[in-house]
Scaffold this motif. Structure first.
Motif, mmCIF file in Angstrom:
data_model
loop_
_atom_site.group_PDB
_atom_site.id
_atom_site.type_symbol
_atom_site.label_atom_id
_atom_site.label_comp_id
_atom_site.label_asym_id
_atom_site.label_seq_id
_atom_site.Cartn_x
_atom_site.Cartn_y
_atom_site.Cartn_z
ATOM 1 N N ALA A 154 0.836 -1.211 0.000
ATOM 2 C CA ALA A 154 0.000 0.000 0.000
ATOM 3 C C ALA A 154 0.868 1.257 0.000
ATOM 4 N N SER A 155 1.925 1.265 0.823
ATOM 5 C CA SER A 155 2.815 2.440 0.901
ATOM 6 C C SER A 155 3.468 2.715 -0.446
ATOM 7 N N LEU A 156 3.954 1.644 -1.104
ATOM 8 C CA LEU A 156 4.601 1.825 -2.407
ATOM 9 C C LEU A 156 3.586 2.315 -3.442
ATOM 10 N N GLY A 157 2.352 1.830 -3.340
ATOM 11 C CA GLY A 157 1.291 2.221 -4.268
ATOM 12 C C GLY A 157 0.910 3.689 -4.149
ATOM 13 N N ARG A 158 1.195 4.266 -2.967
ATOM 14 C CA ARG A 158 0.836 5.681 -2.746
ATOM 15 C C ARG A 158 1.860 6.656 -3.312
ATOM 16 N N ILE A 159 3.002 6.140 -3.788
ATOM 17 C CA ILE A 159 4.022 7.027 -4.355
ATOM 18 C C ILE A 159 3.457 7.656 -5.635
ATOM 19 N N ALA A 160 3.653 8.969 -5.796
ATOM 20 C CA ALA A 160 3.096 9.688 -6.958
ATOM 21 C C ALA A 160 3.599 9.082 -8.261
ATOM 22 N N GLY A 161 2.683 8.773 -9.167
ATOM 23 C CA GLY A 161 3.072 8.245 -10.472
ATOM 24 C C GLY A 161 3.015 6.729 -10.571
ATOM 25 N N VAL A 162 2.954 6.041 -9.418
ATOM 26 C CA VAL A 162 2.907 4.577 -9.436
ATOM 27 C C VAL A 162 1.469 4.126 -9.703
ATOM 28 N N THR A 163 1.286 3.314 -10.760
ATOM 29 C CA THR A 163 -0.075 2.863 -11.077
ATOM 30 C C THR A 163 -0.326 1.446 -10.573
ATOM 31 N N ASP A 164 0.759 0.661 -10.350
ATOM 32 C CA ASP A 164 0.554 -0.708 -9.886
ATOM 33 C C ASP A 164 1.797 -1.245 -9.185
ATOM 34 N N VAL A 165 1.564 -2.048 -8.161
ATOM 35 C CA VAL A 165 2.663 -2.684 -7.429
ATOM 36 C C VAL A 165 2.446 -4.179 -7.545
ATOM 37 N N HIS A 166 3.423 -4.925 -8.055
ATOM 38 C CA HIS A 166 3.251 -6.376 -8.103
ATOM 39 C C HIS A 166 4.569 -7.112 -7.887
ATOM 40 N N ASP A 167 4.457 -8.418 -7.763
ATOM 41 C CA ASP A 167 5.606 -9.291 -7.554
ATOM 42 C C ASP A 167 6.487 -8.827 -6.386
ATOM 43 N N LEU A 168 5.837 -8.540 -5.288
ATOM 44 C CA LEU A 168 6.560 -8.087 -4.095
ATOM 45 C C LEU A 168 6.996 -9.291 -3.259
ATOM 46 N N HIS A 169 8.279 -9.379 -2.989
ATOM 47 C CA HIS A 169 8.801 -10.442 -2.122
ATOM 48 C C HIS A 169 9.652 -9.808 -1.028
ATOM 49 N N ILE A 170 9.430 -10.213 0.213
ATOM 50 C CA ILE A 170 10.279 -9.740 1.314
ATOM 51 C C ILE A 170 10.725 -10.981 2.065
ATOM 52 N N TRP A 171 12.008 -11.095 2.337
ATOM 53 C CA TRP A 171 12.488 -12.277 3.056
ATOM 54 C C TRP A 171 13.676 -11.913 3.940
ATOM 55 N N THR A 172 14.047 -12.823 4.814
ATOM 56 C CA THR A 172 15.176 -12.601 5.708
ATOM 57 C C THR A 172 16.347 -13.426 5.197
ATOM 58 N N VAL A 173 17.495 -12.776 5.016
ATOM 59 C CA VAL A 173 18.683 -13.517 4.608
ATOM 60 C C VAL A 173 19.274 -14.173 5.853
ATOM 61 N N THR A 174 19.486 -13.379 6.882
ATOM 62 C CA THR A 174 19.913 -13.889 8.183
ATOM 63 C C THR A 174 19.449 -12.880 9.221
ATOM 64 N N SER A 175 19.615 -13.170 10.501
ATOM 65 C CA SER A 175 19.087 -12.279 11.537
ATOM 66 C C SER A 175 19.467 -10.824 11.296
ATOM 67 N N GLY A 176 18.435 -9.963 11.246
ATOM 68 C CA GLY A 176 18.691 -8.535 11.108
ATOM 69 C C GLY A 176 19.018 -8.086 9.693
ATOM 70 N N PHE A 177 18.913 -8.985 8.704
ATOM 71 C CA PHE A 177 19.231 -8.618 7.326
ATOM 72 C C PHE A 177 18.054 -9.030 6.435
ATOM 73 N N ASP A 178 17.157 -8.066 6.164
ATOM 74 C CA ASP A 178 15.988 -8.346 5.332
ATOM 75 C C ASP A 178 16.234 -7.836 3.911
ATOM 76 N N ALA A 179 15.661 -8.552 2.944
ATOM 77 C CA ALA A 179 15.814 -8.154 1.542
ATOM 78 C C ALA A 179 14.444 -8.065 0.886
ATOM 79 N N LEU A 180 14.354 -7.286 -0.202
ATOM 80 C CA LEU A 180 13.064 -7.085 -0.868
ATOM 81 C C LEU A 180 13.263 -6.942 -2.375
ATOM 82 N N THR A 181 12.324 -7.519 -3.151
ATOM 83 C CA THR A 181 12.273 -7.217 -4.584
ATOM 84 C C THR A 181 10.828 -6.858 -4.917
#
Length: 328
Positions: A230-257
């Motif tokens: 929802a936050s990414l969708g609210r950015i001006a000019g963004v019409t759609d957000v898809h294929d969102l992945h969030i995961w943890t590589v190891t403790s305290g290190f999160d990654a996102l695509t």
């Protein structure tokens, strides 16, 4: 890596790691020394409660040992074959820990059930003395570990949980010793060892569940995917957000695509910049890969239906998209 994100830690990342390593090593030495004393004591005094406490201590020292190995591996630089380095080893170590704990508690239950039928005699005074020394060792270990970063690190937390459960085990052994010494209730020994076994199982379950969640690329518990979308969708000019992945590589290190579709005439870099800042400031994610697309990018053949978040073929087709990688 956002390890201390949201906590008032005044020391840097490397200092935290160094403190953790030192804390783990000190704790390992204390625990292993008393583990040997308890095993010998358990056999000499014929106390299962003492042995189960030693079993807990063994799981403790193996936890600490694995954590240390994990830290050593995690510190090794990434390579072409392992682009994340060995950071996941830490989670693997926590999983092995959890599994070992389960096996130890099964052995204790088995032995205790046999003993309930005909409780053998136990040298209660010597047993209490040994259990008391064990308790002091646990308290020392807990203090040492508390000085490390056990709040934010799954590995440190698993080590700390072990020591905490271990304290209860030592207290249990002391209580059993008292009951046997005062009333001759030798059945207290297997009963207390079952209680300790249950404590071991509980901490094992927690650690195992957490590490499996990370290994299965589960979303970090502190992050709400819908909210990020929802936050990414609210950015001006963004019409759609898809294929969102969030995961943890190891403790305290999160990654996102994520893929962001932007209005055709809009320059994409300001949108990208805003997305990266938003992810960093609001969610503490500094390792983000954001793919900016316009309506010309066709996704139907990529199995990337809008909003499903299940595109695993994108990697081969994205040469013509703007790619951006944000590192710390």
């Amino acid at each position: 890596m956002g390890l201390h994100h949201g906590h008032s830690h005044d020391h840097g990342h490397n200092h935290g790691k160094g403190a953790n390593k030192k804390a783990l090593l000190t704790s390992l030495i204390i625990t292993t020394t008393f583990l040997i004393i308890e095993v010998i004591g358990g056999f000499l005094t014929n106390s299962l409660a003492l042995l189960s406490d030693a079993g807990h201590m063994l799981s403790d020292s193996s936890a600490l040992f694995l954590s240390l190995i994990a830290m050593y591996f995690a510190a090794r630089p990434p390579s072409a074959a392992r682009t994340y380095g060995f950071s996941r080893f830490e989670i693997l170590a926590a999983l092995i820990n959890g599994a070992t704990l389960v096996l130890i508690s099964v052995y204790i239950f088995w032995e205790a059930i046999e003993r309930l039928a005909a409780p053998p005699e136990v040298s209660s005074l010597s047993m209490m003395g040994i259990a008391f020394i064990g308790l002091l060792a646990n308290i020392a270990s807990a203090f040492v570990l508390m000085r490390g970063d056990y709040k934010n690190n799954l590995n440190m937390r698993s080590a700390f949980l072990h020591v905490l459960g271990d304290m209860l085990g030592s207290v249990g052994a002391i209580v059993a010793g008292l009951l046997m010494w005062m009333f001759g209730w030798y059945i207290a020994d297997p009963i207390i060892s079952i209680v300790v076994g249950v404590l071991i199982i509980i901490s094992a379950w927690r650690v195992t569940k957490d590490s499996i969640h990370v290994l299965m690329e589960g979303t970090p518990s502190a992050i709400n995917v819908q909210e990020v979308e929802a936050s990414l969708g609210r950015i001006a000019g963004v019409t759609d957000v898809h294929d969102l992945h969030i995961w943890t590589v190891t403790s305290g290190f999160d990654a996102l695509t994520v893929h962001l579709q932007v209005e055709d005439e809009l320059p994409s870099y300001p949108v990208l910049q805003e997305a990266l800042h938003l992810l960093r400031d609001q969610y503490g994610i500094t390792h983000a890969t954001v793919q900016i697309e316009n309506s010309a990018v066709r996704h139907d053949e990529l199995l990337c239906q809008v909003g499903t978040g299940h595109d695993h073929h994108e990697k081969h087709h994205d040469h013509d998209h703007n790619h951006a990688h944000a590192h710390e």
